[in-house]
Structures are given as C-alpha cells and as structure tokens.
Design a protein around this motif. Structure first.
Motif, PDB file in Angstrom:
ATOM      1  N   VAL A  94       0.836  -1.198   0.000  1.00 57.34           N
ATOM      2  CA  VAL A  94       0.000   0.000   0.000  1.00 57.34           C
ATOM      3  C   VAL A  94       0.872   1.250   0.000  1.00 57.34           C
ATOM      4  O   VAL A  94       0.625   2.203  -0.752  1.00 57.34           O
ATOM      5  CB  VAL A  94      -0.936   0.006   1.229  1.00 57.34           C
ATOM      6  N   LEU A  95       1.901   1.262   0.835  1.00 62.05           N
ATOM      7  CA  LEU A  95       2.809   2.410   0.879  1.00 62.05           C
ATOM      8  C   LEU A  95       3.535   2.580  -0.446  1.00 62.05           C
ATOM      9  O   LEU A  95       3.713   3.707  -0.931  1.00 62.05           O
ATOM     10  CB  LEU A  95       3.819   2.224   2.009  1.00 62.05           C
ATOM     11  N   LEU A  96       3.943   1.480  -1.057  1.00 63.19           N
ATOM     12  CA  LEU A  96       4.640   1.541  -2.333  1.00 63.19           C
ATOM     13  C   LEU A  96       3.746   2.130  -3.415  1.00 63.19           C
ATOM     14  O   LEU A  96       4.171   3.034  -4.166  1.00 63.19           O
ATOM     15  CB  LEU A  96       5.108   0.145  -2.741  1.00 63.19           C
ATOM     16  N   VAL A  97       2.509   1.654  -3.498  1.00 66.23           N
ATOM     17  CA  VAL A  97       1.574   2.166  -4.501  1.00 66.23           C
ATOM     18  C   VAL A  97       1.296   3.644  -4.270  1.00 66.23           C
ATOM     19  O   VAL A  97       1.264   4.440  -5.214  1.00 66.23           O
ATOM     20  CB  VAL A  97       0.260   1.356  -4.466  1.00 66.23           C
ATOM     21  N   TYR A  98       1.152   4.031  -3.009  1.00 65.47           N
ATOM     22  CA  TYR A  98       0.852   5.434  -2.727  1.00 65.47           C
ATOM     23  C   TYR A  98       2.019   6.338  -3.116  1.00 65.47           C
ATOM     24  O   TYR A  98       1.812   7.388  -3.735  1.00 65.47           O
ATOM     25  CB  TYR A  98       0.528   5.626  -1.247  1.00 65.47           C
ATOM     26  N   PHE A  99       3.246   5.948  -2.779  1.00 64.27           N
ATOM     27  CA  PHE A  99       4.392   6.793  -3.105  1.00 64.27           C
ATOM     28  C   PHE A  99       4.614   6.876  -4.610  1.00 64.27           C
ATOM     29  O   PHE A  99       5.028   7.921  -5.130  1.00 64.27           O
ATOM     30  CB  PHE A  99       5.653   6.274  -2.412  1.00 64.27           C
ATOM     31  N   VAL A 100       4.350   5.798  -5.334  1.00 62.43           N
ATOM     32  CA  VAL A 100       4.510   5.813  -6.782  1.00 62.43           C
ATOM     33  C   VAL A 100       3.474   6.723  -7.440  1.00 62.43           C
ATOM     34  O   VAL A 100       3.773   7.453  -8.396  1.00 62.43           O
ATOM     35  CB  VAL A 100       4.412   4.381  -7.347  1.00 62.43           C
ATOM     36  N   LEU A 101       2.245   6.694  -6.914  1.00 62.19           N
ATOM     37  CA  LEU A 101       1.157   7.444  -7.538  1.00 62.19           C
ATOM     38  C   LEU A 101       0.801   8.727  -6.793  1.00 62.19           C
ATOM     39  O   LEU A 101      -0.204   9.362  -7.124  1.00 62.19           O
ATOM     40  CB  LEU A 101      -0.102   6.559  -7.630  1.00 62.19           C
ATOM     41  N   SER A 102       1.590   9.126  -5.806  1.00 65.57           N
ATOM     42  CA  SER A 102       1.213  10.247  -4.939  1.00 65.57           C
ATOM     43  C   SER A 102       1.011  11.539  -5.720  1.00 65.57           C
ATOM     44  O   SER A 102       0.057  12.299  -5.467  1.00 65.57           O
ATOM     45  CB  SER A 102       2.272  10.451  -3.855  1.00 65.57           C
ATOM     46  N   GLU A 103       1.900  11.813  -6.670  1.00 66.11           N
ATOM     47  CA  GLU A 103       1.779  13.061  -7.432  1.00 66.11           C
ATOM     48  C   GLU A 103       0.508  13.071  -8.269  1.00 66.11           C
ATOM     49  O   GLU A 103      -0.213  14.076  -8.309  1.00 66.11           O
ATOM     50  CB  GLU A 103       2.995  13.233  -8.335  1.00 66.11           C
TER      51      GLU A 103
END
Length: 274
Positions: free
Chosen positions: A252-261
C-alpha cells in the motif's frame, strides 16, 4: 505577526505529520519485540534486542507469498473492472443528454449509501445458488459493486468540467463516440482515475468482512487472514503479528508513493472541475 501566524501553521502541520507517521513507526518497533518485551515493558519503549526472526516467521509461517498473491489477484481484477465500468458510466451520465441520465446517477448515489454488512446474507444465498461461494469471484463481484458508485461519482464530477468543444471538433474530424472516449476523454481523465485507483486499492487490500464470510479455503485467503496464523488457543505471537502487518502495509505504501503526485493532481482537478 506574520511570523507568528506562519509558526502556528507549521506547528499544526508538524502535529498532523507526527500523528500520522507515529502509528507506523510504533508498529515497526512493535514488530521487533518478543512477547516479554511487548507485555512487560512500557508501551512506548524501544526493543532491547531487535527480534528480526519475527519477520522470518511472518514470511514463512504466515504464508505471506500465498496470501499476497491472492490479494494481488483480487485487487487487480477489481481495479481493472472498476476503472473500465465506472469511466464508461461516468462518461455516459456526464456528457450525454438522455432521458434516464438523472435516474442512473441517483441509483449510483444510492449505491454509496448501502452498508456492506447489510448485503452479506443475501450475497451468501446468491453465491451459493450460483456455485461461486468460496471462489475468487465471490470477492471480486461484490468488491466491484461497492467500489463502482464512488468511482462514478468522482469521475463524472471531473468529466462534467471537460469543454464540449473538444468532443465537437473530434466529431467533425470523423471520430465516433468510442474513439472520442478512448483517445480523448480517458487521457484527460488520468488524474481522477489515479484517485479512484488508490482509494479502491486501499479499500480492497484491507477488506476482511466479506473475505471472512465468502472464503473458507486456505489457498484462497487474502492477507488480512495472515495474522490468525500466529494466534492459537494458548499462545499469541504478538511480534510476528506486528511483522506481518508491516509486510502487509508495504504494498500500500509503495503504490501510494509511486502514484502520490498523480493522486494529488486528481484531487485538485476534481475539486476545481467537479
């Protein structure tokens, strides 16, 4: 006065950051302790000797890869179906003027108000009659049904702000509705689609009630079931549970950081154009 106001704002943001990050930091510390340290020491104490074996136990004894694969499959299939269905429905109700458009919109808004728990018994009966109980489809179908209304709401709010001149010029050049939707509307709607992706991903990834109701086979269980591997009648491995929770939160953290912008852009775009 201006410096004081800026200091107050920074202090408020610092408090928010600490309150959001500290639970994850505490969970990591929790996962590095044994039962004696967890039950006998202070709630906020650091581990005296980091118990890295908790992560080994979480990975092996917790069937991490098996449960991870099931969660990934269910989540990906749900995401693909939700994006395709909600984008088409949002385009239809926001860009077309047709007689039943407001009624369809109302139906989807009502779908957002139905609690998941209220559907467990009827879905159990339906899935049993369809012979799909204890299969992946018993999770995918209700996940799609409960994720689509909010996705339609987000995407339709954005699509209503797209200038009609774009579609008119494409129509004059000979593009049909399907080509306009695929080549113009979808690329423009990438920011809100990313917002739908992360919201749906987090909801499905952490969902437990339906998975516990419709799935009984060990080989089909998802990540939330992994913590019960370390709970027995007479003993609970709290450290391994903490390690498993950390491993479960990493995707979940990985997906969020990748798509955060893109997520931030989607929220801003939805607020401005919705």
């Amino acid at each position: 006065m201006k410096a004081l106001s800026k200091g107050i704002v920074y202090a408020i943001f610092a408090i928010l950051v600490i309150t959001q990050i500290y639970p994850l930091f505490w969970l990591i510390l929790y996962s590095l302790k044994n039962n004696e340290q967890i039950l006998g020491s202070s709630f906020f104490s650091l581990p005296t000797t980091p118990q890295w074996t908790n992560y080994r136990d979480a990975y092996k004894s917790g069937h991490y890869l098996q449960y991870l694969g099931n969660s990934v499959f269910v989540t990906l299939v749900t995401l693909i179906c939700v994006i395709v269905l909600s984008s088409m429905v949002a385009y239809a109700i926001s860009r077309f003027k047709w007689r039943y458009g407001p009624l369809v919109t109302l139906i989807f808004l009502m779908g957002m108000m139905i609690p998941m728990q209220a559907t467990l018994l009827p879905l159990m009966v339906i899935f049993k009659n369809l012979h799909i109980l204890d299969t992946r489809w018993a999770l995918v179908l209700p996940y799609i049904a409960f994720s689509t209304p909010i996705s339609v709401f987000i995407l339709s709010g954005f699509m209503r702000g797209i200038p009609a001149e774009i579609e008119e010029s494409a129509f004059i050049d000979g593009a049909n509705v399907y080509r306009i939707f695929r080549s113009i509307i979808l690329p423009i709607s990438v920011p809100p689609i990313m917002t739908v992706v992360i919201l749906t991903f987090i909801t499905i990834w952490n969902e437990y009630i339906m998975a516990a109701t419709f799935i009984s086979s060990e080989k089909l269980k998802t990540l939330p079931f992994g913590i019960y591997t370390f709970v027995s009648q007479y003993n609970v491995n709290y450290g391994a549970i903490g390690a498993f929770l950390v491993l479960g939160a990493l995707p979940v953290l990985l997906v969020y950081f990748v798509l955060s912008e893109r997520i931030t852009k989607g929220m801003v775009a939805g607020a401005v154009k919705g």
